[in-house]
Design an enzyme around this catalytic site. Sequence first.
Site, mmCIF file in Angstrom:
data_model
loop_
_atom_site.group_PDB
_atom_site.id
_atom_site.type_symbol
_atom_site.label_atom_id
_atom_site.label_comp_id
_atom_site.label_asym_id
_atom_site.label_seq_id
_atom_site.Cartn_x
_atom_site.Cartn_y
_atom_site.Cartn_z
ATOM 1 C CD GLU A 26 1.305 -27.553 0.016
ATOM 2 O OE1 GLU A 26 1.070 -27.968 1.176
ATOM 3 O OE2 GLU A 26 1.355 -26.357 -0.269
ATOM 4 C CG HIS A 43 9.354 -19.380 -1.436
ATOM 5 N ND1 HIS A 43 9.419 -19.577 -0.090
ATOM 6 C CD2 HIS A 43 8.033 -19.230 -1.708
ATOM 7 C CE1 HIS A 43 8.195 -19.517 0.430
ATOM 8 N NE2 HIS A 43 7.348 -19.313 -0.534
HETATM 9 C C1 LIG Z 1 3.428 -25.279 2.193
HETATM 10 C C2 LIG Z 1 3.080 -24.049 1.464
HETATM 11 N N1 LIG Z 1 2.122 -24.095 0.539
HETATM 12 C C3 LIG Z 1 1.776 -22.977 -0.138
HETATM 13 C C4 LIG Z 1 2.396 -21.801 0.110
HETATM 14 C C5 LIG Z 1 1.993 -20.540 -0.664
HETATM 15 N N2 LIG Z 1 1.342 -19.607 0.244
HETATM 16 C C6 LIG Z 1 2.015 -18.608 0.804
HETATM 17 S S1 LIG Z 1 1.091 -17.753 1.889
HETATM 18 C C7 LIG Z 1 -0.244 -18.727 1.623
HETATM 19 C C8 LIG Z 1 -1.531 -18.463 2.349
HETATM 20 C C9 LIG Z 1 -1.442 -18.711 3.784
HETATM 21 O O1 LIG Z 1 -2.595 -18.293 4.425
HETATM 22 P P1 LIG Z 1 -2.636 -18.087 5.991
HETATM 23 O O2 LIG Z 1 -1.977 -19.227 6.660
HETATM 24 O O3 LIG Z 1 -4.042 -17.816 6.370
HETATM 25 O O4 LIG Z 1 -1.734 -16.822 6.268
HETATM 26 P P2 LIG Z 1 -1.956 -15.306 5.845
HETATM 27 O O5 LIG Z 1 -1.226 -15.078 4.577
HETATM 28 O O6 LIG Z 1 -3.408 -15.066 5.739
HETATM 29 O O7 LIG Z 1 -1.319 -14.516 6.933
HETATM 30 C C10 LIG Z 1 0.046 -19.699 0.681
HETATM 31 C C11 LIG Z 1 -0.905 -20.692 0.196
HETATM 32 C C12 LIG Z 1 3.417 -21.794 1.062
HETATM 33 N N3 LIG Z 1 4.113 -20.711 1.346
HETATM 34 N N4 LIG Z 1 3.721 -22.920 1.740
#
Ligand SMILES: Cc1ncc(C[n+]2csc(CCOP(=O)(O)OP(=O)(O)O)c2C)c(N)n1
Lengths: 346, 346, 323, 323
Positions: B60, B129
């Site tokens: 971000e 959130h």
């Molecule tokens: C700082 C932030 N940006 C965006 C999000 C929205 N978001 C939630 S889960 C996710 C994907 C995360 O991917 P990863 O770290 O690979 O974890 P996975 O869900 O695959 O276990 C995103 C972008 C968030 N929760 N926090």
Amino acid sequence: MRNITYCEALNEAMLQEMERDSNIFVYGIGVPDHVGVFGSTVGLLKKFGKERCFDTPISEDAMTGFGLGAAINKMRPIHVHIRVDFLLLAINQLANMISCYRYGTGGTLKVPLVIRAVVGRGWGQSFQHSKSMFSTFAHIPGLKVVLPTTPKDAKGLLIAAIRDDNPVILIEHRWLYWQVGDVPEEPYSIPIGEANILKKGKDITIVATSWMNVEAVKAADVLEKIGISVEVVDPRTIAPLNDEIIIKSVKKTGHCIIADNDWVDFGVSAEIATKIYEKCFGVLKSPIERIGFAHTPCPTARHLENCFYPNAVTIIRSVEKKLGLEPMDLTGESFYSHENRFKGPF
Amino acid sequence: MRNITYCEALNEAMLQEMERDSNIFVYGIGVPDHVGVFGSTVGLLKKFGKERCFDTPISEDAMTGFGLGAAINKMRPIHVHIRVDFLLLAINQLANMISCYRYGTGGTLKVPLVIRAVVGRGWGQSFQHSKSMFSTFAHIPGLKVVLPTTPKDAKGLLIAAIRDDNPVILIEHRWLYWQVGDVPEEPYSIPIGEANILKKGKDITIVATSWMNVEAVKAADVLEKIGISVEVVDPRTIAPLNDEIIIKSVKKTGHCIIADNDWVDFGVSAEIATKIYEKCFGVLKSPIERIGFAHTPCPTARHLENCFYPNAVTIIRSVEKKLGLEPMDLTGESFYSHENRFKGPF
Amino acid sequence: MSNLSMDIYRKLYLIRKSEEEIRRLYPENEMKTPMHMSMGEEAIVVGVCHALSHDDQVFGTYRSHALYLAKTENTDNFFAEMCGKVSSMQKGKSGSMHLCDPNRGFMGASAIVASHISVAVGAAFANLRLKNKKMVAVFFGDGAIEEGTFWESLNLACLMKIPVLFVCEDNGLAVHTSESERHGYDSITDIVGKFKCNVLKEESTDAETIYKLVLKAIKLNEENQMPCFLHLKYYRYLEHVGINEDFNIGYRSKNEYIDWAKRDPIKLQKSKLLALGYGKELEIIELQIDKKIEKSIFLAKKAPFADESELYKDIFSDNEAVI
Amino acid sequence: MSNLSMDIYRKLYLIRKSEEEIRRLYPENEMKTPMHMSMGEEAIVVGVCHALSHDDQVFGTYRSHALYLAKTENTDNFFAEMCGKVSSMQKGKSGSMHLCDPNRGFMGASAIVASHISVAVGAAFANLRLKNKKMVAVFFGDGAIEEGTFWESLNLACLMKIPVLFVCEDNGLAVHTSESERHGYDSITDIVGKFKCNVLKEESTDAETIYKLVLKAIKLNEENQMPCFLHLKYYRYLEHVGINEDFNIGYRSKNEYIDWAKRDPIKLQKSKLLALGYGKELEIIELQIDKKIEKSIFLAKKAPFADESELYKDIFSDNEAVI
Ligand SMILES: Cc1ncc(C[n+]2csc(CCOP(=O)(O)OP(=O)(O)O)c2C)c(N)n1
Ligand SMILES: Cc1ncc(C[n+]2csc(CCOP(=O)(O)OP(=O)(O)O)c2C)c(N)n1
Ligand SMILES: [Mg+2]
Ligand SMILES: [Mg+2]
């Protein structure tokens, strides 16, 4: 009676507490160097070693999360920022993590974390080194926000912050560092959440934050000469905000000016004003006047900077207007001048 | 008359503007996927290709600076955040860079950057959130902050934001996405900085932000049945805050409630209240009542969440109290229920 | 070659002389702005900027005196801004830490460590989209690579194939803290080399060497469409902020300085030119520059301060009324 | 060996079964919390947690069902919290995304990507200072390494020699976005390997393989006092959030799933044990766990909601009055 500076008071608070409890450590960019964050951390490295007083990479976000992690594991970190602006890189940790960590664990974990951050003017600091931001911190449930004004407060409130089992952000104006006052030698704490009357008066109340208290007291002293009796109230803690003393004062005087060390709009002055208006409804003799920074980024050039920042004269003129007085002659009065204190480079 | 949803209105605004000006692009986490940020960006990828509608790494801070960089080089970026909470990672870019970039270049560069961020409740979103944070954005000189309420506002204000040569943050409540209303087909803009009267009335003024306007109008409709005439004023833009319509309304009604979609303390409600108190001094018949989130982190469990969030009933009870009425019987009234709208998973 | 060498010398001398003037004038307290001096780094900025065109763009830090002058040679604005005068484009609002001159490709400078890196990537992205062929170079210190945003920006540029020149000016120090107390690795170039990024490094204080390196970087970028990370060492001659030496403090040794000063970039370039027999030309150039600077300072001192209303201007575009 | 294998199976089965129960019960809408399901990752968390002691500490993300159960086996609290009941330690305040049980070493979970990594480093630092021998493992996805704070935390741990296990659970996805659209490099382990960090990687779905790998990681740390980065691949069976499959959407192919499902961690472990002739013992274990879960769900459903005053509790320690 022992007069020391605000800076020495901060230093002594940490020194005495670190002697008392070996789980306390202090860290941050520049903390152990010879300058020691405007002098406030000088000597701690020598006394406690680099295990308990250390420098960090320039990684404000991670270093803040680091403090949270150490705190939930029973250490008591003090994280120091030479400017509050740098703490903006760690707002996510403050708002999304630190403020709600205990809540999210159903009260199982404690977060005894102190964050010290310096605000205030320097030698043309410009727009990236001049914010106050404490209204944002105060807005977030789960954070305590403390703004010590006097050397005595500095020591007592910092010790209270260190002993508190919750996250406390201490905002220190760098001009206050040179203020001298009576500070008890032994460790003591001043309760977080208690306002302080810096000067008693009966005609008008000035609620001021941080450095603006010094300007307010000066204004009060000057106005006293023409028979105006100003009461200066320093909330000291803005979160949680205990407004009892403020309300009592305004009920007595009927007039109020709020002088905040920050931008006016959406700042602390709005919350305090709202509380006063509500609780002194029908008692106030005039609308509250709010004094703060111009609603602009902070410029570098001194003459513009002088327009950006309010001071004792701003307050005096505002009191006069409110009470329907002619502007008094201020020639001969000497006001605080930063220039007399130091010249550059920062 | 053409009724579409708020979500469709946002979508249409971007679509039409992107057709008009090829320098506009939209980006953010999840922007081009099939879900399209609660539906608001759906179809843009297909229409404009991934050069102008793209996903980003989960970064971000850098993606916000990226938008600033593109904006000063004459592009017109729209950066979308599915929750405002994630924008906290980019506050440094907002406060130290974007808000003062033009100022620091002596007006040489422009920053036509739009940041869209979603707020609001879901299926137990919990404390990370559920923030609103717009009072912090409004506090910082150099940022415009807009909170569209109706579908018509959504389109008109988003277009205005896109056409604005300055950074504009648009705060969109996800529950508003389903609101349906008349929205002109052709592109149009609604000036940033103009309040809107959502319902005319004469007994009491409710100033509400974002979703709270829907609750306020509902409360007004219910109270109408017992002969209480409520005026609902939506400031729509909080920075710069133009309080003319608000003040006019309160001068007329003499009573005011502010229902903010945020925590009360140090929030937007404080600034609006202060302005009203000041400009309606002596006119107000009762202190202003502020309604907002409980001053706690947001819990997950629905029954606690329901205590955390105020709604139309909160407003009705508050109006009754203020006007000295007996609590009316609300059985049979149907209020907005999130549960009826959807069930999980987020 | 001699033209090139001479041009480079001109810029080197311009920078050094300007900063020497700052050192002379600062004690007068008319320049009320924190000075983070460039002395020692001149070869880097001149080398890089000389390889860039007039329209190419650079972003810098609070320590950008040298970069600003290398890119713009705009001493009038430079000294006017240092003195906070209305004759500067920024009218004194920005000071030493936030120099800028977008019309000459100096797009701004930030005093929040590393915060301008992502901005540079975004600017380069725009240039790519607008197909205007403008290169972007972003300058930052060895401290900036500790900020997460550096890594985010690097990843982004590599991912999106945005042709940024990441110029890391490594003086081994962040304020008073040495690299070994801040970095959990031995070599940043080894790390960055594992990204989809070209990596070049150099310890030379010869601006021409840097210049050639940058030409190579630009060529590499054209070949493989990857950004380039340039890791360039230099020695900071003065204190972190301020115009004085600080070898007495003890966090670093003067011997280091003495070693580096032997190959001081300005001296080095001058001796090369002298060896080629350009003594006369050098004298003329130096004189011209001395005059240019003298005039800029004179104008800066003479100029008035901006009206107080300036405080409220240039916050919003076309919208001055609403603040 | 058989005891170990059996213990590991017990945990694997516990996790899988618990999530199957969630899939069964979620449509009843009593669990009003966003479910980021773990199905597919069980081998990783069980392998890691089994190598840790009871007092060792872990930090997780919003996708922590498996991690929570692997570390704590506390199904009572798990289901109580899912249902938002007062019988949970967090009394429903946290839900699926913020599980915790510090007394069993589960120190918390964050739904802001990567935000817990630095917290884990700080926690490990405290353990180091307090000399309590507690290890810390922090779990995060392949998306988390895009956040600057990951790099800051990595650098810090390497610099300060803080013995954290960084466990990157790489499912190749962040929501619906594949790794190639997010990473400007080919191999994260190649990069991290250039830090002062031990690096191990594995694609196995065999929990015992992971377990051994972690023992090795811990040993390495004892030898050279460096943190360890574990890069572990797995396949996310279900949608990003929610209890359903989502192969119909088209951002990934079901064939991938079919390949991975052939070596499903639970099936794999079970077939190993069956081959060794432990059929009877498995049945008993499964039955015990079925009962345990059934009871936990029963208790969770039966338990009341917390009083509304709970909203205001546990914000501050010893200071409930002041909020
Ligand atoms: C700082 C932030 N940006 C965006 C999000 C929205 N978001 C939630 S889960 C996710 C994907 C995360 O991917 P990863 O770290 O690979 O974890 P996975 O869900 O695959 O276990 C995103 C972008 C968030 N929760 N926090
Ligand atoms: C985000 C942030 N944190 C801290 C500071 C304080 N600070 C100013 S300069 C500096 C050192 C930066 O070192 P480096 O990037 O190597 O640049 P150099 O000064 O050596 O040119 C620090 C820590 C800052 N300006 N911004
Ligand atoms: Mg450096
Ligand atoms: Mg993933």
